[in-house]
Design a protein around this motif. Structure first.
Motif, PDB file in Angstrom:
ATOM      1  N   SER A   6      37.999  45.629  53.020  1.00 38.19           N
ATOM      2  CA  SER A   6      39.152  44.716  53.010  1.00 38.19           C
ATOM      3  C   SER A   6      39.904  44.881  51.693  1.00 38.19           C
ATOM      4  CB  SER A   6      38.685  43.269  53.171  1.00 38.19           C
ATOM      5  OG  SER A   6      37.932  42.885  52.044  1.00 38.19           O
ATOM      6  N   ASP A   7      41.220  44.642  51.727  1.00 40.08           N
ATOM      7  CA  ASP A   7      42.026  44.760  50.503  1.00 40.08           C
ATOM      8  C   ASP A   7      41.463  43.861  49.415  1.00 40.08           C
ATOM      9  OD1 ASP A   7      43.713  46.564  51.519  1.00 40.08           O
ATOM     10  OD2 ASP A   7      45.356  45.176  51.925  1.00 40.08           O
ATOM     11  N   ILE A   8      41.032  42.662  49.823  1.00 41.94           N
ATOM     12  CA  ILE A   8      40.558  41.706  48.819  1.00 41.94           C
ATOM     13  C   ILE A   8      39.379  42.278  48.044  1.00 41.94           C
ATOM     14  CG2 ILE A   8      39.469  39.443  48.505  1.00 41.94           C
ATOM     15  CD1 ILE A   8      41.202  38.313  50.656  1.00 41.94           C
ATOM     16  N   VAL A   9      38.362  42.732  48.769  1.00 40.08           N
ATOM     17  CA  VAL A   9      37.168  43.236  48.072  1.00 40.08           C
ATOM     18  C   VAL A   9      37.474  44.547  47.357  1.00 40.08           C
ATOM     19  CG1 VAL A   9      34.792  44.068  48.368  1.00 40.08           C
ATOM     20  CG2 VAL A   9      35.585  42.043  49.635  1.00 40.08           C
ATOM     21  N   GLU A  10      38.277  45.370  48.005  1.00 39.60           N
ATOM     22  CA  GLU A  10      38.575  46.678  47.418  1.00 39.60           C
ATOM     23  C   GLU A  10      39.315  46.586  46.096  1.00 39.60           C
ATOM     24  OE1 GLU A  10      40.801  49.071  50.099  1.00 39.60           O
ATOM     25  OE2 GLU A  10      39.016  50.066  50.825  1.00 39.60           O
ATOM     26  N   LYS A  11      40.342  45.720  46.069  1.00 34.18           N
ATOM     27  CA  LYS A  11      41.169  45.799  44.860  1.00 34.18           C
ATOM     28  C   LYS A  11      41.734  44.485  44.344  1.00 34.18           C
ATOM     29  CE  LYS A  11      44.694  47.550  47.999  1.00 34.18           C
ATOM     30  NZ  LYS A  11      45.324  48.710  48.524  1.00 34.18           N
ATOM     31  N   GLN A  12      41.422  43.358  44.998  1.00 35.20           N
ATOM     32  CA  GLN A  12      42.150  42.151  44.592  1.00 35.20           C
ATOM     33  C   GLN A  12      41.307  41.079  43.924  1.00 35.20           C
ATOM     34  OE1 GLN A  12      43.980  40.973  48.247  1.00 35.20           O
ATOM     35  NE2 GLN A  12      45.560  42.539  48.137  1.00 35.20           N
ATOM     36  N   MET A  13      40.011  41.273  43.816  1.00 32.75           N
ATOM     37  CA  MET A  13      39.202  40.170  43.296  1.00 32.75           C
ATOM     38  C   MET A  13      39.193  40.145  41.765  1.00 32.75           C
ATOM     39  SD  MET A  13      36.154  39.466  45.967  1.00 32.75           S
ATOM     40  CE  MET A  13      34.951  40.551  45.295  1.00 32.75           C
ATOM     41  N   TYR A  14      39.293  38.934  41.228  1.00 32.94           N
ATOM     42  CA  TYR A  14      39.119  38.747  39.788  1.00 32.94           C
ATOM     43  C   TYR A  14      37.637  38.483  39.550  1.00 32.94           C
ATOM     44  CZ  TYR A  14      44.109  38.396  38.908  1.00 32.94           C
ATOM     45  OH  TYR A  14      45.448  38.671  38.776  1.00 32.94           O
ATOM     46  N   THR A  15      36.946  39.523  39.179  1.00 37.70           N
ATOM     47  CA  THR A  15      35.499  39.411  39.031  1.00 37.70           C
ATOM     48  C   THR A  15      35.134  39.563  37.555  1.00 37.70           C
ATOM     49  OG1 THR A  15      35.121  40.232  41.242  1.00 37.70           O
ATOM     50  CG2 THR A  15      33.325  40.549  39.699  1.00 37.70           C
ATOM     51  N   PHE A  16      34.191  38.768  37.113  1.00 43.67           N
ATOM     52  CA  PHE A  16      33.792  38.851  35.696  1.00 43.67           C
ATOM     53  C   PHE A  16      32.308  38.524  35.541  1.00 43.67           C
ATOM     54  CE2 PHE A  16      33.703  34.215  35.196  1.00 43.67           C
ATOM     55  CZ  PHE A  16      34.521  33.821  36.250  1.00 43.67           C
ATOM     56  N   ARG A  17      31.782  39.028  34.458  1.00 46.49           N
ATOM     57  CA  ARG A  17      30.378  38.735  34.145  1.00 46.49           C
ATOM     58  C   ARG A  17      30.353  37.614  33.106  1.00 46.49           C
ATOM     59  NH1 ARG A  17      25.817  40.961  35.532  1.00 46.49           N
ATOM     60  NH2 ARG A  17      26.720  42.763  36.566  1.00 46.49           N
ATOM     61  N   THR A  18      29.532  36.610  33.320  1.00 49.30           N
ATOM     62  CA  THR A  18      29.493  35.487  32.377  1.00 49.30           C
ATOM     63  C   THR A  18      28.588  35.840  31.195  1.00 49.30           C
ATOM     64  OG1 THR A  18      27.563  34.467  33.367  1.00 49.30           O
ATOM     65  CG2 THR A  18      29.691  33.851  34.299  1.00 49.30           C
ATOM     66  N   ARG A  19      28.623  34.980  30.185  1.00 48.94           N
ATOM     67  CA  ARG A  19      27.746  35.202  29.020  1.00 48.94           C
ATOM     68  C   ARG A  19      26.287  35.188  29.437  1.00 48.94           C
ATOM     69  NH1 ARG A  19      30.820  33.633  24.167  1.00 48.94           N
ATOM     70  NH2 ARG A  19      32.878  33.204  24.964  1.00 48.94           N
TER      71      ARG A  19
ATOM     72  N   ARG B 115      44.313  36.417  43.681  1.00 51.01           N
ATOM     73  CA  ARG B 115      44.189  37.806  44.136  1.00 51.01           C
ATOM     74  C   ARG B 115      45.016  38.688  43.214  1.00 51.01           C
ATOM     75  NH1 ARG B 115      45.156  36.958  50.656  1.00 51.01           N
ATOM     76  NH2 ARG B 115      43.569  35.332  50.880  1.00 51.01           N
ATOM     77  N   HIS B 116      44.437  39.810  42.844  1.00 53.27           N
ATOM     78  CA  HIS B 116      45.152  40.750  41.979  1.00 53.27           C
ATOM     79  C   HIS B 116      46.059  41.611  42.850  1.00 53.27           C
ATOM     80  CE1 HIS B 116      45.813  44.051  39.159  1.00 53.27           C
ATOM     81  NE2 HIS B 116      45.649  43.114  38.253  1.00 53.27           N
ATOM     82  N   GLU B 117      47.256  41.086  43.139  1.00 58.59           N
ATOM     83  CA  GLU B 117      48.207  41.781  43.997  1.00 58.59           C
ATOM     84  C   GLU B 117      49.445  42.120  43.189  1.00 58.59           C
ATOM     85  OE1 GLU B 117      48.483  40.803  48.211  1.00 58.59           O
ATOM     86  OE2 GLU B 117      47.946  38.766  47.636  1.00 58.59           O
ATOM     87  N   SER B 118      50.307  42.994  43.741  1.00 56.55           N
ATOM     88  CA  SER B 118      51.570  43.259  43.034  1.00 56.55           C
ATOM     89  C   SER B 118      52.502  42.099  43.296  1.00 56.55           C
ATOM     90  CB  SER B 118      52.243  44.520  43.563  1.00 56.55           C
ATOM     91  OG  SER B 118      51.326  45.557  43.531  1.00 56.55           O
TER      92      SER B 118
END
Ligand code: AMP
Length: 429
Positions: free
Chosen positions: A65-78, A119-122
């Motif tokens: 899906s577009d979301i998982v492929e390129k649009q998620m704002y994902t981060f690792r916490t402390r 979502r990280h979209e244009s």
């Protein structure tokens, strides 16, 4: 003091914006209408966190899906957790359904939500990186009445906001019938693989249904001759879809069938729907303002438990955009009365008067920090109020107040305690 932050940083990040004035007023009106209708129909609000464990989205939305492929704002916490800002509302709600023991509530569980998604979209017209959605979910219901209820509420919201959109419906079948369709779809696209965009070439292997969703011109063209799911649906899915359509007819909700509507996510089964604004010119694209569908396998995917469910969401930014174009929608917020006060005694009396107006639920504008008549009258004209109340030194002493009709300039002096009744009568005429 010298500047600590660079000028370029003193702006909102790309795809986000501040909301205030008319824009915020319109959003609040949309939220009010959505809440009012949803609650009347028995939905209760749920608020889930703005971030979740990344895995729940990765596992359920589909790797292709577009979301998982390129649009998620994902981060690792402390602490080392892998988290994602929620890109949509359904997955968190299904997570909540199991985590919060809603399985043991009377079924179906009917929930609504309002909030921000990421979502990280244009960014472009109507597309943001932080955007608002209003959504409905009915969990624990396999009957077609669940789809009907959600679609009905969405169409009521549009109607009561004074908006018109076209409803498109399709069924994408279930585990029984979708594999045969999938196979033929792959065979069809394999024959034309050279005309597919780069993303679709990859999707062909991972999730061929998604090819029908592609907005690239060459893929849109190919889609026109692709096999249609409706010819493959099994008897159960067909009967279910027919029931959904019967409900639409009974509620007099106009719709059209879009055989290629699949929506972008893996978790949908059977009914899918979208509300769209059709293009006004050939160059314009259709604008999706909301959509959803049935997702009977999501419970199993997330929690290993069966859960029949349906959901959908409106894009609040897009509704707001449409309402902004409509004349006068933000008009309601404009106060019709402005209070002008002159002198110390009048200023002091004004505080009580403002409270009387608030209790009477009559919006009243004022600028207690201003002293001059001219300045206050100028502000009243700028706000385009119908009436100004003038409370001068003399009136404050006499126990009177002047009502001035702004258009004609006609003024009348009335006893101070009668002002609210008089304004109510004048506003009616
Ligand atoms: P989806 O969750 O993709 O089905 O989206 C549901 C609705 O949310 C869409 O019909 C749009 O109105 C709205 N929406 C989705 N993505 C965005 C975005 N990036 N910006 C603004 N609205 C969006």
């Amino acid at each position: 003091m010298s500047r600590l932050v660079k000028k370029e940083i003193l702006v909102t990040p790309k795809g986000t914006r501040d909301l205030f004035s008319d824009e915020l007023f319109i959003r609040k009106k949309i939220h009010e209408k959505c809440r009012e209708i949803a609650e009347y129909y028995g939905f209760q609000e749920i608020q889930t966190p703005h971030f979740e464990h990344s895995e729940i989205f990765e596992a359920s939305l589909g790797a292709a899906s577009d979301i998982v492929e390129k649009q998620m704002y994902t981060f690792r916490t402390r602490g080392g957790d892998q988290l994602t800002l929620r890109p949509e509302g359904t997955v968190p709600i299904v997570r909540a359904y199991f985590e919060d023991g809603m399985l043991s509530w009377p079924q179906p569980v009917m929930l609504y939500y309002v909030g921000s998604f990421f979502r990280h979209e244009s960014p472009q017209k109507g597309r943001f990186r932080e955007f608002g959605q209003f959504g409905l979910e009915i969990l624990g219901e396999d009957l077609a009445v669940a789809e009907a209820t959600i679609i009905r509420i969405f169409s009521l919201i549009l109607k009561e906001l004074g908006l018109e959109a076209a409803l498109e419906l399709n069924t994408i079948g279930d585990k029984e019938c979708r594999p045969a369709y999938r196979k033929d779809l792959i065979a069809y696209y394999r024959k034309h693989v050279n005309y597919l965009c780069k993303d679709c070439k990859r999707r062909l292997k991972e999730n061929p249904l998604r090819l029908l969703d592609c907005k690239e011109e060459s893929c849109v063209e190919l889609k026109k001759n692709a096999p249609q799911m409706i010819e493959y649906v099994c008897d159960n899915c067909k009967a279910h879809f027919k029931e959904v359509l019967d409900f639409m007819d009974a509620a007099e909700i106009p719709y059209s069938l879009n055989p290629y509507l699949v929506r972008g996510l893996d978790y949908y089964t059977r009914t899918v729907f979208e509300f769209v604004i059709p293009p006004k010119t050939p160059e314009e694209k259709r604008m999706e303002i909301g959509g959803g569908g049935r997702y009977d396998y999501l419970g199993d995917l997330l929690a290993g438990k069966p859960l029949a469910a349906v959901g959908g969401a409106f894009g609040v930014d897009r509704l707001s955009e449409l309402l902004k174009e409509k004349d006068g929608f933000a008009e309601g917020k404009r106060p019709k009365v402005f209070l002008i006060q002159l002198g110390e005694v009048a200023k002091k009396k004004s505080l009580c008067l403002i409270e009387e107006f608030r209790k009477a639920k009559i919006p009243l504008a004022q600028s207690l920090s201003k002293d001059s008549l001219r300045g206050q009258l100028r502000l009243a004209s700028k706000l385009e109020v119908d009436f100004s109340l003038i409370l001068g030194q003399k009136e404050a002493m006499d126990g009177t107040i002047i009502i001035r009709e702004m258009d004609s300039g006609v003024q009348e002096i009335i006893p101070f305690p009668k002002v609210i009744d008089r304004i109510k009568t004048k506003a009616k005429n």
